[in-house]
Design a protein around this motif. Structure first.
Motif, PDB file in Angstrom:
ATOM      1  N   MET A  42       0.846  -1.181   0.000  1.00 44.67           N
ATOM      2  CA  MET A  42       0.000   0.000   0.000  1.00 44.67           C
ATOM      3  C   MET A  42       0.891   1.243   0.000  1.00 44.67           C
ATOM      4  N   ILE A  43       0.503   2.237  -0.745  1.00 43.39           N
ATOM      5  CA  ILE A  43       1.249   3.483  -0.834  1.00 43.39           C
ATOM      6  C   ILE A  43       0.986   4.305   0.415  1.00 43.39           C
ATOM      7  N   PRO A  44       2.037   4.741   1.093  1.00 42.01           N
ATOM      8  CA  PRO A  44       1.807   5.558   2.289  1.00 42.01           C
ATOM      9  C   PRO A  44       1.178   6.893   1.936  1.00 42.01           C
ATOM     10  N   SER A  45       0.327   7.364   2.808  1.00 40.32           N
ATOM     11  CA  SER A  45      -0.360   8.630   2.591  1.00 40.32           C
ATOM     12  C   SER A  45       0.452   9.770   3.156  1.00 40.32           C
ATOM     13  N   PRO A  46       0.506  10.880   2.442  1.00 37.92           N
ATOM     14  CA  PRO A  46       1.164  12.043   3.009  1.00 37.92           C
ATOM     15  C   PRO A  46       0.295  12.620   4.115  1.00 37.92           C
ATOM     16  N   PRO A  47       0.885  13.282   5.083  1.00 39.32           N
ATOM     17  CA  PRO A  47       0.078  13.874   6.153  1.00 39.32           C
ATOM     18  C   PRO A  47      -0.834  14.961   5.604  1.00 39.32           C
ATOM     19  N   VAL A  48      -2.056  15.012   6.116  1.00 42.92           N
ATOM     20  CA  VAL A  48      -3.017  16.013   5.654  1.00 42.92           C
ATOM     21  C   VAL A  48      -2.629  17.389   6.172  1.00 42.92           C
ATOM     22  N   CYS A  49      -2.303  17.479   7.447  1.00 37.55           N
ATOM     23  CA  CYS A  49      -1.926  18.764   8.027  1.00 37.55           C
ATOM     24  C   CYS A  49      -0.551  19.159   7.517  1.00 37.55           C
ATOM     25  N   GLY A  50      -0.436  20.362   7.034  1.00 33.13           N
ATOM     26  CA  GLY A  50       0.841  20.835   6.547  1.00 33.13           C
ATOM     27  C   GLY A  50       1.235  20.232   5.216  1.00 33.13           C
ATOM     28  N   SER A  51       0.276  19.682   4.500  1.00 33.40           N
ATOM     29  CA  SER A  51       0.573  19.067   3.218  1.00 33.40           C
ATOM     30  C   SER A  51       1.146  20.091   2.255  1.00 33.40           C
ATOM     31  N   ALA A  52       2.195  19.697   1.554  1.00 37.81           N
ATOM     32  CA  ALA A  52       2.819  20.583   0.581  1.00 37.81           C
ATOM     33  C   ALA A  52       2.121  20.461  -0.775  1.00 37.81           C
ATOM     34  N   ARG A  53       1.231  19.478  -0.903  1.00 38.09           N
ATOM     35  CA  ARG A  53       0.549  19.252  -2.175  1.00 38.09           C
ATOM     36  C   ARG A  53      -0.672  20.152  -2.292  1.00 38.09           C
ATOM     37  N   SER A  54      -0.917  20.622  -3.494  1.00 37.02           N
ATOM     38  CA  SER A  54      -2.091  21.462  -3.733  1.00 37.02           C
ATOM     39  C   SER A  54      -3.321  20.583  -3.954  1.00 37.02           C
ATOM     40  N   ALA A  55      -4.486  21.192  -3.862  1.00 40.12           N
ATOM     41  CA  ALA A  55      -5.731  20.473  -4.125  1.00 40.12           C
ATOM     42  C   ALA A  55      -5.741  19.945  -5.553  1.00 40.12           C
ATOM     43  N   ALA A  56      -5.181  20.699  -6.492  1.00 38.74           N
ATOM     44  CA  ALA A  56      -5.151  20.261  -7.888  1.00 38.74           C
ATOM     45  C   ALA A  56      -4.314  18.993  -8.053  1.00 38.74           C
ATOM     46  N   VAL A  57      -3.192  18.911  -7.345  1.00 35.86           N
ATOM     47  CA  VAL A  57      -2.336  17.726  -7.428  1.00 35.86           C
ATOM     48  C   VAL A  57      -3.045  16.518  -6.836  1.00 35.86           C
ATOM     49  N   VAL A  58      -3.681  16.702  -5.691  1.00 37.28           N
ATOM     50  CA  VAL A  58      -4.415  15.606  -5.057  1.00 37.28           C
ATOM     51  C   VAL A  58      -5.579  15.189  -5.958  1.00 37.28           C
ATOM     52  N   ASN A  59      -6.260  16.165  -6.540  1.00 31.88           N
ATOM     53  CA  ASN A  59      -7.369  15.882  -7.432  1.00 31.88           C
ATOM     54  C   ASN A  59      -6.901  15.049  -8.631  1.00 31.88           C
ATOM     55  N   ASP A  60      -5.749  15.370  -9.179  1.00 32.08           N
ATOM     56  CA  ASP A  60      -5.194  14.600 -10.297  1.00 32.08           C
ATOM     57  C   ASP A  60      -4.940  13.157  -9.887  1.00 32.08           C
ATOM     58  N   GLU A  61      -4.432  12.968  -8.671  1.00 32.93           N
ATOM     59  CA  GLU A  61      -4.185  11.601  -8.196  1.00 32.93           C
ATOM     60  C   GLU A  61      -5.498  10.839  -8.031  1.00 32.93           C
TER      61      GLU A  61
END
Length: 64
Positions: free
Chosen positions: A1-20
């Motif tokens: 399973m792919i580890p999840s990045p932490p939600v708090c302080g995430s460096a990823r934008s909503a657009a990047v998460v949306n693409d995933e």
């Protein structure tokens, strides 16, 4: 399973998460495995948190 990045302080934008999310589940007719479903739920939670943070900063966020 792919580890999840932490939600708090995430460096990823909503657009990047949306693409995933879109890559993981390209069409609603596609059935996800249990592992994929769990990852999807993690990504949606991350997207929601990042979207709230971005909207608080006045950034525009478009949903999946």
């Amino acid at each position: 399973m792919i580890p999840s990045p932490p939600v708090c302080g995430s460096a990823r934008s909503a657009a990047v998460v949306n693409d995933e999310i879109r890559e993981l589940w390209p069409h609603p007719a596609v059935r996800l495995s249990s592992e994929q479903r769990a990852r999807y739920e993690e990504l949606v939670a991350e997207w929601a948190a990042v979207s709230r943070a971005e909207s608080m900063r006045g950034e525009i966020v478009e949903a999946a």
